[in-house]
Design a protein around this motif. Sequence first.
Motif, PDB file in Angstrom:
ATOM      1  N   LYS A 120       0.819  -1.217   0.000  1.00  0.00           N
ATOM      2  CA  LYS A 120       0.000   0.000   0.000  1.00  0.00           C
ATOM      3  C   LYS A 120       0.853   1.266   0.000  1.00  0.00           C
ATOM      4  CE  LYS A 120      -4.332  -1.511   0.752  1.00  0.00           C
ATOM      5  NZ  LYS A 120      -5.413  -1.229  -0.121  1.00  0.00           N
ATOM      6  N   TYR A 121       2.093   1.143   0.500  1.00  0.00           N
ATOM      7  CA  TYR A 121       2.928   2.328   0.646  1.00  0.00           C
ATOM      8  C   TYR A 121       4.197   2.191  -0.186  1.00  0.00           C
ATOM      9  CZ  TYR A 121      -0.206   3.526   4.387  1.00  0.00           C
ATOM     10  OH  TYR A 121      -1.325   3.831   5.095  1.00  0.00           O
ATOM     11  N   PRO A 122       4.204   2.762  -1.387  1.00  0.00           N
ATOM     12  CA  PRO A 122       5.366   2.615  -2.279  1.00  0.00           C
ATOM     13  C   PRO A 122       6.662   3.170  -1.696  1.00  0.00           C
ATOM     14  CG  PRO A 122       3.547   3.752  -3.382  1.00  0.00           C
ATOM     15  CD  PRO A 122       3.138   3.520  -1.966  1.00  0.00           C
ATOM     16  N   GLU A 123       6.582   4.163  -0.817  1.00  0.00           N
ATOM     17  CA  GLU A 123       7.827   4.725  -0.291  1.00  0.00           C
ATOM     18  C   GLU A 123       8.599   3.702   0.535  1.00  0.00           C
ATOM     19  OE1 GLU A 123       4.502   5.879   2.508  1.00  0.00           O
ATOM     20  OE2 GLU A 123       4.812   6.005   0.379  1.00  0.00           O
ATOM     21  N   LEU A 124       7.904   2.711   1.092  1.00  0.00           N
ATOM     22  CA  LEU A 124       8.613   1.658   1.810  1.00  0.00           C
ATOM     23  C   LEU A 124       9.413   0.787   0.835  1.00  0.00           C
ATOM     24  CD1 LEU A 124       5.976   0.375   4.374  1.00  0.00           C
ATOM     25  CD2 LEU A 124       7.922   1.853   4.805  1.00  0.00           C
ATOM     26  N   LYS A 125       8.898   0.580  -0.340  1.00  0.00           N
ATOM     27  CA  LYS A 125       9.559  -0.264  -1.323  1.00  0.00           C
ATOM     28  C   LYS A 125      10.869   0.332  -1.809  1.00  0.00           C
ATOM     29  CE  LYS A 125       5.532  -2.684  -3.030  1.00  0.00           C
ATOM     30  NZ  LYS A 125       4.740  -3.038  -4.186  1.00  0.00           N
ATOM     31  N   SER A 126      11.029   1.648  -1.704  1.00  0.00           N
ATOM     32  CA  SER A 126      12.244   2.275  -2.203  1.00  0.00           C
ATOM     33  C   SER A 126      13.433   2.044  -1.279  1.00  0.00           C
ATOM     34  CB  SER A 126      12.007   3.772  -2.394  1.00  0.00           C
ATOM     35  OG  SER A 126      11.785   4.391  -1.136  1.00  0.00           O
ATOM     36  N   ASN A 127      13.200   1.625  -0.086  1.00  0.00           N
ATOM     37  CA  ASN A 127      14.267   1.382   0.872  1.00  0.00           C
ATOM     38  C   ASN A 127      14.978   0.070   0.507  1.00  0.00           C
ATOM     39  OD1 ASN A 127      15.682   0.395   3.152  1.00  0.00           O
ATOM     40  ND2 ASN A 127      14.526   1.768   4.458  1.00  0.00           N
ATOM     41  N   GLN A 128      16.247   0.142   0.100  1.00  0.00           N
ATOM     42  CA  GLN A 128      16.985  -1.033  -0.362  1.00  0.00           C
ATOM     43  C   GLN A 128      17.132  -2.091   0.726  1.00  0.00           C
ATOM     44  OE1 GLN A 128      17.445  -1.791  -3.246  1.00  0.00           O
ATOM     45  NE2 GLN A 128      17.533   0.063  -4.422  1.00  0.00           N
ATOM     46  N   ASN A 129      17.348  -1.662   1.959  1.00  0.00           N
ATOM     47  CA  ASN A 129      17.471  -2.632   3.045  1.00  0.00           C
ATOM     48  C   ASN A 129      16.176  -3.402   3.213  1.00  0.00           C
ATOM     49  OD1 ASN A 129      20.088  -1.922   3.620  1.00  0.00           O
ATOM     50  ND2 ASN A 129      19.500  -0.398   5.145  1.00  0.00           N
ATOM     51  N   PHE A 130      15.088  -2.677   3.142  1.00  0.00           N
ATOM     52  CA  PHE A 130      13.804  -3.336   3.293  1.00  0.00           C
ATOM     53  C   PHE A 130      13.562  -4.327   2.156  1.00  0.00           C
ATOM     54  CE2 PHE A 130       9.320  -3.807   2.448  1.00  0.00           C
ATOM     55  CZ  PHE A 130       8.900  -4.311   3.659  1.00  0.00           C
ATOM     56  N   LEU A 131      13.904  -3.936   0.940  1.00  0.00           N
ATOM     57  CA  LEU A 131      13.707  -4.835  -0.195  1.00  0.00           C
ATOM     58  C   LEU A 131      14.512  -6.126  -0.028  1.00  0.00           C
ATOM     59  CD1 LEU A 131      13.683  -2.383  -3.231  1.00  0.00           C
ATOM     60  CD2 LEU A 131      11.785  -3.745  -2.345  1.00  0.00           C
ATOM     61  N   ALA A 132      15.736  -5.995   0.432  1.00  0.00           N
ATOM     62  CA  ALA A 132      16.561  -7.186   0.630  1.00  0.00           C
ATOM     63  C   ALA A 132      15.966  -8.083   1.710  1.00  0.00           C
ATOM     64  CB  ALA A 132      17.980  -6.778   1.011  1.00  0.00           C
ATOM     65  N   LEU A 133      15.535  -7.477   2.797  1.00  0.00           N
ATOM     66  CA  LEU A 133      14.944  -8.271   3.874  1.00  0.00           C
ATOM     67  C   LEU A 133      13.603  -8.866   3.459  1.00  0.00           C
ATOM     68  CD1 LEU A 133      15.910  -5.997   6.854  1.00  0.00           C
ATOM     69  CD2 LEU A 133      16.760  -8.293   6.395  1.00  0.00           C
ATOM     70  N   GLN A 134      12.845  -8.118   2.686  1.00  0.00           N
ATOM     71  CA  GLN A 134      11.561  -8.621   2.205  1.00  0.00           C
ATOM     72  C   GLN A 134      11.778  -9.848   1.325  1.00  0.00           C
ATOM     73  OE1 GLN A 134       9.341  -5.838  -0.149  1.00  0.00           O
ATOM     74  NE2 GLN A 134       7.567  -7.173  -0.308  1.00  0.00           N
ATOM     75  N   THR A 135      12.772  -9.800   0.465  1.00  0.00           N
ATOM     76  CA  THR A 135      13.088 -10.934  -0.398  1.00  0.00           C
ATOM     77  C   THR A 135      13.478 -12.150   0.435  1.00  0.00           C
ATOM     78  OG1 THR A 135      13.800  -9.441  -2.152  1.00  0.00           O
ATOM     79  CG2 THR A 135      14.590 -11.714  -2.278  1.00  0.00           C
ATOM     80  N   GLN A 136      14.284 -11.918   1.457  1.00  0.00           N
ATOM     81  CA  GLN A 136      14.681 -13.018   2.336  1.00  0.00           C
ATOM     82  C   GLN A 136      13.468 -13.602   3.061  1.00  0.00           C
ATOM     83  OE1 GLN A 136      17.863 -12.014   4.989  1.00  0.00           O
ATOM     84  NE2 GLN A 136      19.156 -11.248   3.348  1.00  0.00           N
ATOM     85  N   LEU A 137      12.598 -12.730   3.520  1.00  0.00           N
ATOM     86  CA  LEU A 137      11.409 -13.197   4.229  1.00  0.00           C
ATOM     87  C   LEU A 137      10.494 -14.002   3.309  1.00  0.00           C
ATOM     88  CD1 LEU A 137       9.815 -13.287   6.817  1.00  0.00           C
ATOM     89  CD2 LEU A 137       8.737 -11.142   6.172  1.00  0.00           C
ATOM     90  N   GLU A 138      10.299 -13.522   2.094  1.00  0.00           N
ATOM     91  CA  GLU A 138       9.478 -14.264   1.133  1.00  0.00           C
ATOM     92  C   GLU A 138      10.112 -15.626   0.834  1.00  0.00           C
ATOM     93  OE1 GLU A 138       9.196 -11.530  -2.114  1.00  0.00           O
ATOM     94  OE2 GLU A 138       7.584 -10.389  -1.168  1.00  0.00           O
ATOM     95  N   GLY A 139      11.424 -15.642   0.685  1.00  0.00           N
ATOM     96  CA  GLY A 139      12.118 -16.906   0.459  1.00  0.00           C
ATOM     97  C   GLY A 139      11.949 -17.848   1.642  1.00  0.00           C
ATOM     98  N   THR A 140      12.021 -17.301   2.848  1.00  0.00           N
ATOM     99  CA  THR A 140      11.849 -18.116   4.047  1.00  0.00           C
ATOM    100  C   THR A 140      10.439 -18.683   4.117  1.00  0.00           C
ATOM    101  OG1 THR A 140      13.513 -16.870   5.243  1.00  0.00           O
ATOM    102  CG2 THR A 140      11.940 -18.096   6.567  1.00  0.00           C
ATOM    103  N   GLU A 141       9.454 -17.865   3.799  1.00  0.00           N
ATOM    104  CA  GLU A 141       8.069 -18.351   3.821  1.00  0.00           C
ATOM    105  C   GLU A 141       7.888 -19.478   2.808  1.00  0.00           C
ATOM    106  OE1 GLU A 141       5.564 -17.563   6.035  1.00  0.00           O
ATOM    107  OE2 GLU A 141       7.236 -16.572   7.010  1.00  0.00           O
ATOM    108  N   ASN A 142       8.525 -19.357   1.659  1.00  0.00           N
ATOM    109  CA  ASN A 142       8.458 -20.435   0.666  1.00  0.00           C
ATOM    110  C   ASN A 142       9.141 -21.696   1.189  1.00  0.00           C
ATOM    111  OD1 ASN A 142       7.022 -18.920  -1.201  1.00  0.00           O
ATOM    112  ND2 ASN A 142       8.873 -18.191  -2.237  1.00  0.00           N
TER     113      ASN A 142
END
Length: 196
Positions: A120-142
């Motif tokens: 819902k909040y695109p400004e959060l997506k611009s944060n590179q640290n968050f994107l890296a952690l989000q990718t890791q979290l999605e991978g972990t959930e998988n």
Amino acid sequence: MRKFIPILVVVGVVFILFLWGTGVYNDLVKGEETVKSAWSQVENQYQRRYDLIPNLVAAVKGAAAFEKGVLEEVTKARASVGQIKVSPEMLSNPAQFAQFSQAQDTLGSALSRLMVVVEKYPELKSNQNFLALQTQLEGTENRVSVERHRYNEEVQKYNSRVRRFPTVLVAKMGGFGAKEYFKVSGEAAQAPKVQF
């Protein structure tokens, strides 16, 4: 010599039954250990997720102070998961297994709501640290999903062996019982709703 033939036949039958029983028992031990190993992999992924969440929360807090409630919910769910002690005996105890599953489902639900907030909040997506952690979290959930599936497959194989005749005779004598499948609680089966 003819007197010994019936005795040799009986001894031979007993020996064959002993070998068969030993083979079945060893097969059940192997199956039970495979189930425990599969559950350990599920736990490994839960631990990875548990360890990753503080980093994710810290990154999101810096970029999204206004979403404090969602982050606190994730932290609270993580804490409740950390309080449950897991043991191999849990796999045979439906009540303890259900409690553990419920805590994991609550954490997964909180993480899903966090991901919806991020979308819902695109400004959060611009944060590179968050994107890296989000990718890791999605991978972990998988990974958690894959390991849960593997665990259920191993439980299905094991439970089928334990319940099949004549293996069930050796299983009962050896104390081998059915294991619990991983089940999704009612809350986790529904898509999370985020309201602002």
